[in-house]
Design a protein around this motif. Structure first.
Motif, PDB file in Angstrom:
ATOM      1  N   GLY A  59      -2.854   4.476  -9.760  1.00 38.08           N
ATOM      2  CA  GLY A  59      -2.476   5.410  -8.834  1.00 38.08           C
ATOM      3  C   GLY A  59      -2.871   6.915  -9.240  1.00 38.08           C
ATOM      4  N   TYR A  60      -3.000   7.281 -10.426  1.00 39.59           N
ATOM      5  CA  TYR A  60      -3.273   8.625 -10.973  1.00 39.59           C
ATOM      6  C   TYR A  60      -4.901   8.850 -10.914  1.00 39.59           C
ATOM      7  CZ  TYR A  60      -4.684  12.202 -13.975  1.00 39.59           C
ATOM      8  OH  TYR A  60      -5.164  13.533 -14.373  1.00 39.59           O
ATOM      9  N   HIS A  61      -5.730   7.437 -11.104  1.00 36.14           N
ATOM     10  CA  HIS A  61      -7.128   7.606 -10.651  1.00 36.14           C
ATOM     11  C   HIS A  61      -7.446   7.742  -9.229  1.00 36.14           C
ATOM     12  CE1 HIS A  61      -8.293   7.117 -14.744  1.00 36.14           C
ATOM     13  NE2 HIS A  61      -7.640   5.899 -14.761  1.00 36.14           N
ATOM     14  N   ARG A  62      -6.752   7.083  -8.400  1.00 33.75           N
ATOM     15  CA  ARG A  62      -6.993   7.199  -6.994  1.00 33.75           C
ATOM     16  C   ARG A  62      -6.555   8.811  -6.343  1.00 33.75           C
ATOM     17  NH1 ARG A  62      -4.200   2.306  -6.087  1.00 33.75           N
ATOM     18  NH2 ARG A  62      -2.631   3.606  -4.702  1.00 33.75           N
ATOM     19  N   ILE A  63      -5.693   9.601  -6.897  1.00 32.58           N
ATOM     20  CA  ILE A  63      -5.290  10.745  -6.563  1.00 32.58           C
ATOM     21  C   ILE A  63      -6.319  11.677  -7.020  1.00 32.58           C
ATOM     22  CG2 ILE A  63      -3.800  12.851  -7.043  1.00 32.58           C
ATOM     23  CD1 ILE A  63      -1.590  10.887  -6.855  1.00 32.58           C
ATOM     24  N   THR A  64      -7.094  11.534  -8.317  1.00 30.06           N
ATOM     25  CA  THR A  64      -7.961  12.485  -8.724  1.00 30.06           C
ATOM     26  C   THR A  64      -9.444  12.137  -8.050  1.00 30.06           C
ATOM     27  OG1 THR A  64      -8.160  10.937 -10.644  1.00 30.06           O
ATOM     28  CG2 THR A  64      -6.829  12.661 -10.878  1.00 30.06           C
ATOM     29  N   SER A  65      -9.504  11.080  -7.480  1.00 29.35           N
ATOM     30  CA  SER A  65     -10.635  10.710  -6.745  1.00 29.35           C
ATOM     31  C   SER A  65     -10.848  11.459  -5.300  1.00 29.35           C
ATOM     32  CB  SER A  65     -10.970   9.307  -6.604  1.00 29.35           C
ATOM     33  OG  SER A  65     -12.021   9.072  -5.827  1.00 29.35           O
ATOM     34  N   ARG A  80       2.798   8.955  -3.326  1.00 28.22           N
ATOM     35  CA  ARG A  80       2.790   7.468  -3.844  1.00 28.22           C
ATOM     36  C   ARG A  80       2.699   7.642  -5.283  1.00 28.22           C
ATOM     37  NH1 ARG A  80      -2.153   5.097  -0.749  1.00 28.22           N
ATOM     38  NH2 ARG A  80      -1.461   3.371  -2.174  1.00 28.22           N
ATOM     39  N   LEU A  81       2.135   8.504  -5.850  1.00 31.03           N
ATOM     40  CA  LEU A  81       2.350   8.644  -7.549  1.00 31.03           C
ATOM     41  C   LEU A  81       3.558   8.715  -7.735  1.00 31.03           C
ATOM     42  CD1 LEU A  81       1.107   8.698 -10.252  1.00 31.03           C
ATOM     43  CD2 LEU A  81       0.747  11.062  -9.949  1.00 31.03           C
ATOM     44  N   ILE A  82       4.413   9.509  -7.368  1.00 31.74           N
ATOM     45  CA  ILE A  82       5.818   9.700  -7.814  1.00 31.74           C
ATOM     46  C   ILE A  82       6.735   8.460  -7.606  1.00 31.74           C
ATOM     47  CG2 ILE A  82       7.891  10.792  -7.212  1.00 31.74           C
ATOM     48  CD1 ILE A  82       6.199  13.246  -6.666  1.00 31.74           C
ATOM     49  N   ALA A  83       6.257   7.587  -6.375  1.00 31.33           N
ATOM     50  CA  ALA A  83       7.202   6.246  -6.311  1.00 31.33           C
ATOM     51  C   ALA A  83       6.853   5.337  -7.418  1.00 31.33           C
ATOM     52  CB  ALA A  83       6.905   5.717  -4.983  1.00 31.33           C
ATOM     53  N   ARG A  84       5.393   5.185  -7.817  1.00 32.02           N
ATOM     54  CA  ARG A  84       4.859   4.345  -8.591  1.00 32.02           C
ATOM     55  C   ARG A  84       5.242   4.768 -10.112  1.00 32.02           C
ATOM     56  NH1 ARG A  84       0.465   1.171  -7.524  1.00 32.02           N
ATOM     57  NH2 ARG A  84      -0.581   1.757  -5.577  1.00 32.02           N
ATOM     58  N   ARG A  85       5.397   6.106 -10.424  1.00 36.05           N
ATOM     59  CA  ARG A  85       6.135   6.379 -11.769  1.00 36.05           C
ATOM     60  C   ARG A  85       7.631   6.067 -11.741  1.00 36.05           C
ATOM     61  NH1 ARG A  85       2.498  10.134 -14.308  1.00 36.05           N
ATOM     62  NH2 ARG A  85       0.473   9.214 -14.088  1.00 36.05           N
ATOM     63  N   ALA A  86       8.237   6.158 -10.758  1.00 32.25           N
ATOM     64  CA  ALA A  86       9.602   5.963 -10.693  1.00 32.25           C
ATOM     65  C   ALA A  86       9.964   4.582 -10.858  1.00 32.25           C
ATOM     66  CB  ALA A  86      10.455   6.491  -9.501  1.00 32.25           C
ATOM     67  N   CYS A  87       9.164   3.766 -10.392  1.00 31.31           N
ATOM     68  CA  CYS A  87       9.266   2.248 -10.477  1.00 31.31           C
ATOM     69  C   CYS A  87       9.146   1.802 -11.974  1.00 31.31           C
ATOM     70  CB  CYS A  87       8.353   1.525  -9.392  1.00 31.31           C
ATOM     71  SG  CYS A  87       8.746   1.622  -7.931  1.00 31.31           S
ATOM     72  N   PHE A  88       7.975   2.490 -12.542  1.00 32.54           N
ATOM     73  CA  PHE A  88       7.492   2.349 -13.736  1.00 32.54           C
ATOM     74  C   PHE A  88       8.623   2.532 -14.716  1.00 32.54           C
ATOM     75  CE2 PHE A  88       6.079   4.221 -17.742  1.00 32.54           C
ATOM     76  CZ  PHE A  88       5.601   2.990 -18.361  1.00 32.54           C
ATOM     77  N   PHE A  89       9.228   3.724 -14.665  1.00 29.64           N
ATOM     78  CA  PHE A  89      10.311   4.141 -15.684  1.00 29.64           C
ATOM     79  C   PHE A  89      11.673   3.324 -15.358  1.00 29.64           C
ATOM     80  CE2 PHE A  89       8.092   8.203 -15.837  1.00 29.64           C
ATOM     81  CZ  PHE A  89       7.602   8.065 -17.187  1.00 29.64           C
ATOM     82  N   LEU A  90      11.972   2.760 -14.158  1.00 27.88           N
ATOM     83  CA  LEU A  90      12.887   2.221 -13.814  1.00 27.88           C
ATOM     84  C   LEU A  90      12.894   0.510 -14.440  1.00 27.88           C
ATOM     85  CD1 LEU A  90      15.598   1.578 -12.184  1.00 27.88           C
ATOM     86  CD2 LEU A  90      14.234   0.751 -10.394  1.00 27.88           C
TER      87      LEU A  90
END
Length: 540
Positions: A59-65, A80-90
Motif C-alpha cells: 500500500g505504501y509503494h502505491r501511494i508513493t507511485s 487506504r494506507l491507514i486502513a491497511r496499517r490499522a488491519c496490520f496492527f489489529l
C-alpha cells in the motif's frame, strides 16, 4: 517462414509473469489486491506475519507511485494506507495476545503445580486402597455440615459420594460426622436416611421438618415488627452440629472440618486438613484454613466472610481477589502462590479448624489424667468472653450492624495484635490450591481456569481502584477493649423512625473488622423460589 517448435524445457518469456524477472514485472505498478490469482501466487508459502507486512508496504509503494496515485487522488490513497496499517496492527496485536495467553496457559499457570508434600499425599491416596491412607498420622477429625436439600440431589449425589469417600480416606474409626438439615421436604429427608444407612463411622444426623425459631431471640424493627435475625439463625444452626462435642466420653479431636453444600474433591479436603502450612516435621499448623469457593468458573463467592490480613474487605471477586489496600500482604501472598495466604478471616465453602478451640479442654485434661496420658498445655483463648468454655458461633447484637458468623468465629479464635495494621500472621489462612464450587459444572472447570489467572492481575488492580474497593469499614482497626467512639443505632419508641443513629463512646468488642451497616432478617414463611432472608435498609 519455418515454424520453430519449443523444446519442453524452454518457456515463453513473453507470457511469463514471475516476480523474479525485473524485465516483465514492475513492483511499483503491481496491484496484488485487485489481481487475486497473482496475489495468491505471491503469498504462497509465506507466513502470516510476512503476508501482513508485505500487504502493508505494498500500500505504501502505491501511494508513493505518481502513476498509481496522482495528486488529485492522494488523500484516498492515504485513507487506504491507514486502513491497511490499522488491519496490520489489529491482526498483529491479536496474534501476540493469543501467543501470550497460550504461553501463560502452558508455562505460567497459577496454583497448578502442587508442592512436593501435596504430591506425596495425593500419590499415597491413589496408589493404595486401604482405609485411612489419606490420614498418615491417624488424626481425629470431626466433620460438620448444615444442609438445605429439597430434592435430595445433594446428599444423594456428588456431595454425598464425596463425603463417604473422604471418611474412607480418613479412616472410619477416626471420624465423627455431624449433619443438621431442616425444611428439605420428603425427598431431602429420604436422601439423608439413605446416607445414614451407608455410613459406618460415628455420626449424628438430625433432620427437622421446620426450624424452631424460639431458639433465637427476635428483635424489634423500627416499624415495630418482631423479626428473627439471619446471622443469629445461621449461628444457631452451625452450633447445633457441634453439640455432639459436648457429649461425655467424646475423644479429643485434632481437626474440625466444616462443609457447605459444595462440590469438592476428597483429596482436596485432605490437602486442606493435613498439607496447609506444614512445619519442619510435616504437620499442618493453623488455627483455621479455608478453601476458595466459586459461584462460577471465575467468580469468588464468599466475600461476606473474608477479610485480608489487616481486616480490609475484598476487591472484585476474581483472581487475585484481594486489593492493595494497606500493605496488600494477602494479595502478595496470592501472587507468590503461597498455600497459606495470610488473612484475618475466611470461609470458602470448606474450612478446617484446629479442633481444640471447640472442645472443653478441662474435660479432656481430666480424661487424660484418669487414663494417665501426657497432654501438652492447650493454648485456648477466651470463647465469646467466657474463659471457661469452648468457642461457638455467634451474631452481633447491635441493630443495623451485621457481620458474618463465619467471620466472627475467626475473630474469636485469634490472639488480637496490638495494632491491626502491624499484624504479620494470625494463624488464619486461605489455601488457593483447594477449590470448591456450588455446582458440578463449575467444579469441573476450576482446574482449567486457574491456568489463565495470572492474566487478570493488572486488570483486577485497575478495575478494583476504579470501583473504589475495598469499601471502608469504620471499625476495621478497632480492637477489643479499646475505648472508641462509634455510630450506633439507639432505639426510641417516641421517634417516627423507631430510633436514631448517635455517636457513642464505648468499649470495642472482637470482630469489628467483620461488620458493616446492614440488617438482615429471616423470611419465616417463604414461598417456593423465594429467598430465605431480606435486607432492611437503615432509616434515613
Amino acid at each position: 517462414m519455418a515454424i520453430r517448435l519449443l523444446h519442453p524445457d524452454e518457456y515463453d518469456l513473453v507470457t511469463r509473469s514471475s516476480f523474479d524477472s525485473q524485465d516483465t514485472f514492475n513492483v511499483d505498478e503491481a496491484d496484488f489486491v485487485s489481481r487475486t490469482p497473482r496475489a495468491k501466487s505471491f503469498y504462497q508459502g509465506q507466513s502470516l506475519l510476512t503476508r501482513l507486512i508485505s500487504t502493508s508496504f505494498v500500500g505504501y509503494h502505491r501511494i508513493t507511485s505518481p502513476a498509481r496515485c496522482p495528486r488529485t487522488r492522494r488523500h484516498r490513497c492515504y485513507h487506504r494506507l491507514i486502513a491497511r496499517r490499522a488491519c496490520f496492527f489489529l491482526y498483529a496485536g491479536l496474534a501476540l495476545l493469543i501467543a501470550f495467553i497460550s504461553l501463560t496457559f502452558l508455562f505460567w499457570p497459577s496454583y497448578t503445580y502442587l508442592p512436593p508434600h501435596y504430591r506425596s499425599l495425593r500419590q499415597a491416596v491413589l496408589q493404595l486402597n486401604s482405609p485411612g491412607r489419606g490420614n498418615p498420622r491417624s488424626e481425629k477429625v470431626f466433620i460438620a455440615a448444615i444442609l438445605y436439600d429439597p430434592g435430595g440431589t445433594l446428599v444423594g449425589g456428588q456431595w454425598g459420594t464425596a463425603v463417604r469417600d473422604l471418611i474412607h480416606l480418613l479412616g472410619e474409626e477416626n471420624v465423627f460426622l455431624s449433619i443438621y438439615e431442616n425444611g428439605s421436604g420428603e425427598e431431602g429427608h429420604r436422601a439423608l436416611q439413605v446416607l445414614n444407612e451407608r455410613l459406618v463411622c460415628n455420626k449424628s444426623i438430625v433432620y427437622e421438618e421446620r426450624f424452631n425459631f424460639t431458639r433465637i431471640p427476635k428483635d424489634t424493627l423500627p416499624d415495630g415488627s418482631q423479626r428473627a435475625r439471619r446471622i443469629a439463625y445461621l449461628a444457631e444452626m452451625r452450633n447445633l452440629v457441634l453439640e455432639p462435642l459436648e457429649e461425655p466420653f467424646q475423644p479429643q479431636y485434632d481437626r474440625l472440618l466444616y462443609l457447605n453444600d459444595v462440590m469438592f474433591n476428597p483429596i482436596d479436603a485432605l490437602q486442606l486438613l493435613f498439607s496447609t502450612n506444614i512445619d519442619q516435621e510435616g504437620v499442618a499448623q493453623y488455627r483455621a484454613a479455608c478453601a476458595v469457593d466459586f459461584i462460577n468458573a471465575f467468580k469468588f463467592y464468599d466475600t461476606f466472610a473474608t477479610r485480608d490480613l489487616h481486616g480490609y474487605g475484598m476487591g472484585l471477586p476474581f483472581f487475585p481477589w484481594f486489593t492493595s489496600a494497606g500493605s496488600g500482604r494477602s494479595r502478595q501472598d496470592v501472587l507468590e502462590e503461597r498455600d497459606a495466604v495470610r488473612v484475618r478471616s475466611c470461609w470458602g465453602g470448606m474450612v478446617a479448624f484446629d479442633a481444640k478451640f471447640f472442645q472443653d479442654s478441662r474435660s479432656s485434661l481430666r480424661r487424660a489424667r484418669r487414663e494417665k496420658q501426657f497432654v501438652p498445655t492447650l493454648d485456648l483463648p477466651p470463647a465469646n468472653n467466657d474463659p471457661r468454655g469452648p468457642i461457638r458461633f455467634r451474631a452481633e447484637e447491635e441493630m443495623f450492624w451485621e457481620a458474618s458468623e463465619c467471620c466472627l468465629i475467626h475473630a474469636d479464635i485469634q490472639v488480637e495484635p496490638t495494632s491491626m495494621d502491624e499484624v504479620t500472621d494470625g494463624g488464619i489462612y486461605l489455601n488457593p490450591f483447594v477449590r470448591v464450587a456450588y455446582d458440578s459444572t463449575t467444579h469441573s472447570w476450576l482446574w482449567t481456569t486457574r491456568r489463565f489467572e495470572r492474566l487478570y492481575t493488572v486488570a483486577h488492580d485497575l478495575a478494583t481502584r476504579v470501583a473504589g474497593l475495598p469499601f471502608q469499614s469504620p471499625r476495621r482497626a478497632h480492637l477489643s477493649g479499646d475505648e472508641v467512639v462509634e455510630e450506633v443505632w439507639v432505639p426510641d419508641a417516641m421517634s417516627s423512625s423507631g430510633g436514631t443513629f448517635q455517636m457513642l463512646k464505648r468499649t470495642a468488642t472482637k470482630g469489628g473488622f467483620c461488620g458493616g451497616r446492614d440488617l438482615q432478617v429471616i423470611i419465616e414463611d417463604r414461598q417456593l423460589g423465594q429467598d430465605g432472608w431480606e435486607s432492611i435498609p437503615p432509616p434515613e
